[in-house]
Motif scaffolding. Sequence first.
Motif, PDB file in Angstrom:
ATOM      1  N   LEU C  45       0.832  -1.209   0.000  1.00 45.72           N
ATOM      2  CA  LEU C  45       0.000   0.000   0.000  1.00 45.72           C
ATOM      3  C   LEU C  45       0.864   1.255   0.000  1.00 45.72           C
ATOM      4  O   LEU C  45       0.596   2.225  -0.718  1.00 45.72           O
ATOM      5  CB  LEU C  45      -0.903   0.007   1.229  1.00 45.72           C
ATOM      6  CG  LEU C  45      -1.995  -1.043   1.255  1.00 45.72           C
ATOM      7  CD1 LEU C  45      -2.740  -0.976   2.554  1.00 45.72           C
ATOM      8  CD2 LEU C  45      -2.924  -0.815   0.111  1.00 45.72           C
ATOM      9  N   SER C  46       1.921   1.222   0.786  1.00 43.10           N
ATOM     10  CA  SER C  46       2.792   2.398   0.883  1.00 43.10           C
ATOM     11  C   SER C  46       3.471   2.694  -0.454  1.00 43.10           C
ATOM     12  O   SER C  46       3.592   3.856  -0.852  1.00 43.10           O
ATOM     13  CB  SER C  46       3.826   2.169   1.979  1.00 43.10           C
ATOM     14  OG  SER C  46       4.664   3.271   2.077  1.00 43.10           O
ATOM     15  N   VAL C  47       3.886   1.628  -1.140  1.00 39.82           N
ATOM     16  CA  VAL C  47       4.534   1.824  -2.436  1.00 39.82           C
ATOM     17  C   VAL C  47       3.550   2.409  -3.448  1.00 39.82           C
ATOM     18  O   VAL C  47       3.893   3.305  -4.225  1.00 39.82           O
ATOM     19  CB  VAL C  47       5.123   0.492  -2.943  1.00 39.82           C
ATOM     20  CG1 VAL C  47       5.469   0.569  -4.404  1.00 39.82           C
ATOM     21  CG2 VAL C  47       6.352   0.149  -2.159  1.00 39.82           C
ATOM     22  N   LEU C  48       2.279   1.934  -3.413  1.00 42.86           N
ATOM     23  CA  LEU C  48       1.274   2.493  -4.325  1.00 42.86           C
ATOM     24  C   LEU C  48       1.084   3.986  -4.093  1.00 42.86           C
ATOM     25  O   LEU C  48       1.105   4.789  -5.034  1.00 42.86           O
ATOM     26  CB  LEU C  48      -0.062   1.776  -4.121  1.00 42.86           C
ATOM     27  CG  LEU C  48      -0.282   0.494  -4.912  1.00 42.86           C
ATOM     28  CD1 LEU C  48      -1.550  -0.167  -4.444  1.00 42.86           C
ATOM     29  CD2 LEU C  48      -0.382   0.802  -6.369  1.00 42.86           C
ATOM     30  N   PHE C  49       0.938   4.369  -2.822  1.00 39.14           N
ATOM     31  CA  PHE C  49       0.702   5.791  -2.556  1.00 39.14           C
ATOM     32  C   PHE C  49       1.957   6.612  -2.784  1.00 39.14           C
ATOM     33  O   PHE C  49       1.873   7.773  -3.174  1.00 39.14           O
ATOM     34  CB  PHE C  49       0.167   5.983  -1.135  1.00 39.14           C
ATOM     35  CG  PHE C  49      -1.282   5.713  -1.032  1.00 39.14           C
ATOM     36  CD1 PHE C  49      -2.199   6.647  -1.475  1.00 39.14           C
ATOM     37  CD2 PHE C  49      -1.748   4.515  -0.542  1.00 39.14           C
ATOM     38  CE1 PHE C  49      -3.542   6.389  -1.412  1.00 39.14           C
ATOM     39  CE2 PHE C  49      -3.092   4.257  -0.473  1.00 39.14           C
ATOM     40  CZ  PHE C  49      -3.989   5.193  -0.911  1.00 39.14           C
ATOM     41  N   TYR C  50       3.138   6.017  -2.565  1.00 37.36           N
ATOM     42  CA  TYR C  50       4.358   6.765  -2.852  1.00 37.36           C
ATOM     43  C   TYR C  50       4.528   6.984  -4.349  1.00 37.36           C
ATOM     44  O   TYR C  50       5.039   8.025  -4.771  1.00 37.36           O
ATOM     45  CB  TYR C  50       5.576   6.035  -2.283  1.00 37.36           C
ATOM     46  CG  TYR C  50       6.813   6.875  -2.352  1.00 37.36           C
ATOM     47  CD1 TYR C  50       7.039   7.869  -1.415  1.00 37.36           C
ATOM     48  CD2 TYR C  50       7.738   6.707  -3.368  1.00 37.36           C
ATOM     49  CE1 TYR C  50       8.150   8.664  -1.491  1.00 37.36           C
ATOM     50  CE2 TYR C  50       8.855   7.507  -3.453  1.00 37.36           C
ATOM     51  CZ  TYR C  50       9.053   8.484  -2.504  1.00 37.36           C
ATOM     52  OH  TYR C  50      10.141   9.289  -2.586  1.00 37.36           O
ATOM     53  N   ALA C  51       4.070   6.012  -5.162  1.00 34.68           N
ATOM     54  CA  ALA C  51       4.121   6.201  -6.613  1.00 34.68           C
ATOM     55  C   ALA C  51       3.212   7.347  -7.028  1.00 34.68           C
ATOM     56  O   ALA C  51       3.565   8.166  -7.886  1.00 34.68           O
ATOM     57  CB  ALA C  51       3.722   4.922  -7.322  1.00 34.68           C
ATOM     58  N   LEU C  60       4.776   1.370  -9.596  1.00 30.99           N
ATOM     59  CA  LEU C  60       3.571   0.640  -9.231  1.00 30.99           C
ATOM     60  C   LEU C  60       3.754  -0.867  -9.273  1.00 30.99           C
ATOM     61  O   LEU C  60       3.118  -1.593  -8.526  1.00 30.99           O
ATOM     62  CB  LEU C  60       2.438   1.029 -10.179  1.00 30.99           C
ATOM     63  CG  LEU C  60       1.938   2.450 -10.035  1.00 30.99           C
ATOM     64  CD1 LEU C  60       1.074   2.803 -11.205  1.00 30.99           C
ATOM     65  CD2 LEU C  60       1.144   2.573  -8.770  1.00 30.99           C
TER      66      LEU C  60
END
Lengths: 95, 127, 86
Positions: C45-51, C60
Amino acid sequence: MAVFWMMDYLALALILVCAGLVVRLRNLNGAVMALSGVGAFSALLFVVLGAPDDAHSEIVVGAIALPVLYLVAIGKARAEVHDSGELDEQPRTRP
Amino acid sequence: MKAVIVIALACVGLGFSLSGAVGILRMPDLYCRIQCSSKTTTMGALPALIALVVGEGVLSSYASRALLTAFLLLLLNPASSHALARAAYKSGVPMWDGAVRDEAAEARHRREQRRRERRRDGSGQED
Amino acid sequence: MRTVYGAIAFAEIAIGVLLVVRMAIGPTVADRIVALNTVCTQAALSVLFYAAYADRSIYLDVALWFASFSYLGSVVFARYLERELL
């Protein structure tokens, strides 16, 4: 920019905590799980630092393949342990 | 308007994720912790992913990857939770002292009893 | 809007601190596997929002890898607990 530095330092701190757990835990299988945590958090750190290709290989190798290798090695090395209390594991209640 | 929906959905997701993490930290035995872990996935991840879809629009690369991640999490996480709980039960992880029922042990006991009765009937007919 | 995404990304991975505590004190190996599985979900989830925060859509794919490989790792470690891996 503040979000970048906050996520950078948080990922670094979590990697340090997990690496300390790898050294400090006496349960060997638990230490391997902490090693897998190091792989997952360093993959997150690679994404934050802007290297998603390294993050791919870090997830596959650092979070899955290397801990499985360690688990197989530990399982083959100590197939029989008579005193499981020394390894800081829970006693087995059911057969 | 869109920002309000995104913030509201993300707050719902973050609240459930936080409560699931606190549950993993505070629950008394492993099986309750596994239940809290699936709660984190179902109610914590899905609203956050829907927030990303709403914020970026459905026809964007973010939304497609978010929906694919939601599908993967919904499909794979119950399977891994089940495999983990089964392995833990088989390897003898102890239950909480306040647990009232162990239905797997009861079913195994009934099965063994039925097998024993069948064997006794079979030997009686042979005599 | 981007600031909101960055804040969500930071909050999602900050929840991982609690899970690392469980990984430290978990009495059995299975507790640590549960904590690790949840850490991988939060990291996805964190990687998605950081993207979305950094506006780079190439980040993504890492979230998909996190989601699928947390399943693989959990199943493999569970098989090891059942002593069927060796």
